[in-house]
Design a protein around this motif. Structure first.
Motif, PDB file in Angstrom:
ATOM      1  N   GLU A   7       0.921  -1.285   0.054  1.00  0.00           N
ATOM      2  CA  GLU A   7       0.037  -0.177  -0.082  1.00  0.00           C
ATOM      3  C   GLU A   7       0.940   1.278  -0.183  1.00  0.00           C
ATOM      4  O   GLU A   7       0.457   2.289  -0.524  1.00  0.00           O
ATOM      5  CB  GLU A   7      -0.904  -0.096   1.180  1.00  0.00           C
ATOM      6  CG  GLU A   7      -0.514  -0.133   2.554  1.00  0.00           C
ATOM      7  CD  GLU A   7      -0.082  -1.727   2.840  1.00  0.00           C
ATOM      8  OE1 GLU A   7       0.112  -1.582   4.322  1.00  0.00           O
ATOM      9  OE2 GLU A   7      -0.069  -2.477   2.381  1.00  0.00           O
TER      10      GLU A   7
ATOM     11  N   GLY B 200       1.579   2.592  -3.637  1.00  0.00           N
ATOM     12  CA  GLY B 200       0.411   3.342  -3.996  1.00  0.00           C
ATOM     13  C   GLY B 200       0.455   4.778  -3.453  1.00  0.00           C
ATOM     14  O   GLY B 200       0.019   5.892  -4.055  1.00  0.00           O
TER      15      GLY B 200
ATOM     16  N   ARG C  30      -1.193  -1.419  -9.606  1.00  0.00           N
ATOM     17  CA  ARG C  30      -2.311  -1.739 -10.606  1.00  0.00           C
ATOM     18  C   ARG C  30      -3.351  -0.795 -10.603  1.00  0.00           C
ATOM     19  O   ARG C  30      -3.954  -0.357 -11.419  1.00  0.00           O
ATOM     20  CB  ARG C  30      -2.672  -3.246 -10.546  1.00  0.00           C
ATOM     21  CG  ARG C  30      -3.765  -3.541 -11.196  1.00  0.00           C
ATOM     22  CD  ARG C  30      -3.783  -3.677 -12.477  1.00  0.00           C
ATOM     23  NE  ARG C  30      -5.105  -4.087 -13.292  1.00  0.00           N
ATOM     24  CZ  ARG C  30      -5.067  -5.170 -13.780  1.00  0.00           C
ATOM     25  NH1 ARG C  30      -4.292  -6.127 -14.000  1.00  0.00           N
ATOM     26  NH2 ARG C  30      -6.500  -5.333 -14.626  1.00  0.00           N
ATOM     27  N   ALA C  31      -3.958  -0.632  -9.023  1.00  0.00           N
ATOM     28  CA  ALA C  31      -4.944   0.432  -8.923  1.00  0.00           C
ATOM     29  C   ALA C  31      -4.719   1.599  -9.194  1.00  0.00           C
ATOM     30  O   ALA C  31      -5.658   2.195  -9.793  1.00  0.00           O
ATOM     31  CB  ALA C  31      -5.463   0.056  -7.205  1.00  0.00           C
ATOM     32  N   PHE C  32      -3.502   1.982  -9.046  1.00  0.00           N
ATOM     33  CA  PHE C  32      -3.375   3.594  -9.392  1.00  0.00           C
ATOM     34  C   PHE C  32      -3.241   3.900 -10.894  1.00  0.00           C
ATOM     35  O   PHE C  32      -3.675   4.835 -11.390  1.00  0.00           O
ATOM     36  CB  PHE C  32      -1.829   3.909  -9.009  1.00  0.00           C
ATOM     37  CG  PHE C  32      -1.527   5.240  -9.343  1.00  0.00           C
ATOM     38  CD1 PHE C  32      -1.691   6.350  -8.563  1.00  0.00           C
ATOM     39  CD2 PHE C  32      -0.835   5.618 -10.481  1.00  0.00           C
ATOM     40  CE1 PHE C  32      -1.219   7.593  -8.751  1.00  0.00           C
ATOM     41  CE2 PHE C  32      -0.397   6.926 -10.804  1.00  0.00           C
ATOM     42  CZ  PHE C  32      -0.563   7.943  -9.981  1.00  0.00           C
TER      43      PHE C  32
ATOM     44  N   PRO D 204       2.719  -3.605 -12.386  1.00  0.00           N
ATOM     45  CA  PRO D 204       1.142  -3.632 -11.892  1.00  0.00           C
ATOM     46  C   PRO D 204       0.806  -5.193 -11.892  1.00  0.00           C
ATOM     47  O   PRO D 204       1.277  -6.004 -12.917  1.00  0.00           O
ATOM     48  CB  PRO D 204       0.379  -3.104 -12.970  1.00  0.00           C
ATOM     49  CG  PRO D 204       1.510  -2.237 -13.687  1.00  0.00           C
ATOM     50  CD  PRO D 204       2.766  -2.975 -13.800  1.00  0.00           C
TER      51      PRO D 204
ATOM     52  N   ARG E 124      -0.359  -4.902  -6.409  1.00  0.00           N
ATOM     53  CA  ARG E 124      -1.709  -4.358  -6.472  1.00  0.00           C
ATOM     54  C   ARG E 124      -2.225  -3.008  -6.296  1.00  0.00           C
ATOM     55  O   ARG E 124      -3.252  -2.441  -6.932  1.00  0.00           O
ATOM     56  CB  ARG E 124      -2.655  -5.226  -5.370  1.00  0.00           C
ATOM     57  CG  ARG E 124      -2.661  -6.860  -5.527  1.00  0.00           C
ATOM     58  CD  ARG E 124      -3.445  -7.554  -4.471  1.00  0.00           C
ATOM     59  NE  ARG E 124      -3.312  -8.957  -4.679  1.00  0.00           N
ATOM     60  CZ  ARG E 124      -3.861  -9.686  -5.455  1.00  0.00           C
ATOM     61  NH1 ARG E 124      -4.912  -9.210  -6.255  1.00  0.00           N
ATOM     62  NH2 ARG E 124      -3.759 -10.978  -5.641  1.00  0.00           N
ATOM     63  N   ALA E 125      -1.256  -2.337  -5.532  1.00  0.00           N
ATOM     64  CA  ALA E 125      -1.471  -0.911  -5.297  1.00  0.00           C
ATOM     65  C   ALA E 125      -1.060  -0.094  -6.649  1.00  0.00           C
ATOM     66  O   ALA E 125      -1.732   1.079  -7.034  1.00  0.00           O
ATOM     67  CB  ALA E 125      -0.584  -0.290  -4.356  1.00  0.00           C
TER      68      ALA E 125
ATOM     69  N   GLU F  63      -5.034   2.019 -13.052  1.00  0.00           N
ATOM     70  CA  GLU F  63      -6.456   1.812 -13.608  1.00  0.00           C
ATOM     71  C   GLU F  63      -7.207   3.130 -13.302  1.00  0.00           C
ATOM     72  O   GLU F  63      -8.119   3.655 -14.165  1.00  0.00           O
ATOM     73  CB  GLU F  63      -7.177   0.566 -12.683  1.00  0.00           C
ATOM     74  CG  GLU F  63      -6.951  -0.823 -13.157  1.00  0.00           C
ATOM     75  CD  GLU F  63      -7.578  -1.774 -12.345  1.00  0.00           C
ATOM     76  OE1 GLU F  63      -8.101  -1.525 -11.166  1.00  0.00           O
ATOM     77  OE2 GLU F  63      -7.674  -3.011 -12.702  1.00  0.00           O
ATOM     78  N   ARG F  64      -6.868   3.768 -12.274  1.00  0.00           N
ATOM     79  CA  ARG F  64      -7.458   4.883 -11.914  1.00  0.00           C
ATOM     80  C   ARG F  64      -6.937   6.105 -12.628  1.00  0.00           C
ATOM     81  O   ARG F  64      -7.770   6.863 -13.230  1.00  0.00           O
ATOM     82  CB  ARG F  64      -7.258   5.310 -10.156  1.00  0.00           C
ATOM     83  CG  ARG F  64      -7.924   6.730  -9.976  1.00  0.00           C
ATOM     84  CD  ARG F  64      -7.781   6.595  -8.481  1.00  0.00           C
ATOM     85  NE  ARG F  64      -6.629   6.317  -7.583  1.00  0.00           N
ATOM     86  CZ  ARG F  64      -6.011   7.203  -7.364  1.00  0.00           C
ATOM     87  NH1 ARG F  64      -5.827   8.525  -7.587  1.00  0.00           N
ATOM     88  NH2 ARG F  64      -4.688   6.737  -7.040  1.00  0.00           N
TER      89      ARG F  64
END
Length: 221
Positions: free
Chosen positions: A117, A120, A163-165, A144, A160-161, A167-168
Motif C-alpha cells: 500500500e 500506492g 495496478r489500482a493507481f 502492476p 496491487r497498489a 487503472e484510476r
C-alpha cells in the motif's frame, strides 16, 4: 513512427551497465530513465559507477532505487538531483513522469522493500506534484499485478497498489521492471505497460512522444 522526442527506458542493471552504450540512437534520446535495481545489494559507490556509465552515453538521466539497492543509494540519487522515487518530474512541456521505486515484500529480504500500500501512497504523493500534463509516464519498479509484465511462471507477483493507481489515473505508459522473467508489453485500459527485463540480457524500451501522446516499443539488442 516519427517521434518529436523519445526516451530510453532501462532497468534491472545489477552492476552491469555495458549494454547501455549499445542501444541504437541512445545519444539522440531526450534522456535515459532507469526504473530501479542499479546494483545488487550495492551501495553508493556501485550506483555511482552505473550512473556514470549511463551518463557517458547520454548525460540526461532519471533514476530510482529498486528493491536490490540500499537506502544510501536513494539518498545519493536525491542529492544528485536524479531521483524520481515518490516524485513528479517534467520531461518536456506537457509531458510528465511519476516514479515509485523499491518493491513490495519479497521472500528474499532485499534491502528496499515496502508494504504494497505504501507504493500506492508514494504514487499518489507524486501525483499531487504533477502539472497540467497532456501526457504522462509512470515508472514503477514493481510492475502492476495481474498483467503480462508481472509473471513468474504462471503466478502474478506484481503490486496491487500500482495496478489500482494505473487503472484510476490511466497514464499513457507504465515502465516497470523487477520481474526479470516477465519481459513483455501489455495494457491496462489505455495504459501501455512495458517491462524490458534485464539490461544485461539486452532489454530496453523506447518511449516516444508524438503530438500530445506517449507510446512505447519493447526492444532487444
Amino acid at each position: 513512427m516519427q517521434y518529436d522526442k523519445f526516451w530510453i527506458g532501462i532497468g534491472d542493471i545489477h552492476d552491469d551497465p555495458a549494454n547501455a552504450a549499445r542501444i541504437p540512437d541512445v545519444a539522440e534520446a531526450a534522456g535515459i530513465i532507469i526504473s530501479g535495481d542499479l546494483t545488487t545489494n550495492g551501495g553508493v559507490d556501485a550506483a555511482r559507477r552505473v550512473v556514470d556509465a549511463v551518463r557517458r552515453v547520454n548525460p540526461v538521466v532519471f533514476a530510482q532505487i529498486g528493491n536490490m539497492d540500499t537506502a544510501g543509494v536513494h539518498r545519493w540519487l536525491e542529492d544528485e538531483g536524479l531521483s524520481i522515487h515518490g516524485r513528479a518530474r517534467e520531461l518536456a512541456p506537457g509531458v510528465g513522469l511519476l516514479g515509485v521505486g523499491c518493491s513490495g515484500p519479497t521472500p528474499f529480504g532485499t534491502p528496499s522493500e515496502l508494504p504494497d500500500e505504501r507504493l500506492g501512497e508514494l504514487l499518489d504523493q507524486a501525483l499531487t506534484q504533477a502539472g497540467q500534463w497532456e501526457a504522462m509516464l509512470v515508472v514503477s519498479h514493481d510492475p502492476p499485478h495481474g498483467t503480462g509484465v508481472d509473471m513468474i511462471g504462471q503466478r502474478h507477483v506484481g503490486s496491487r497498489a500500482v495496478r489500482a493507481f494505473v487503472e484510476r489515473v490511466q497514464p499513457d505508459v507504465c515502465l516497470s521492471g523487477h520481474i526479470h522473467e516477465s519481459r513483455a508489453l501489455d495494457f491496462v485500459g489505455r495504459t501501455a505497460l512495458v517491462n524490458p527485463g534485464m539490461l544485461a540480457q539486452g532489454g530496453y524500451a523506447v518511449i516516444g512522444l508524438a503530438g500530445r501522446s506517449l507510446t512505447v516499443k519493447l526492444r532487444t539488442l
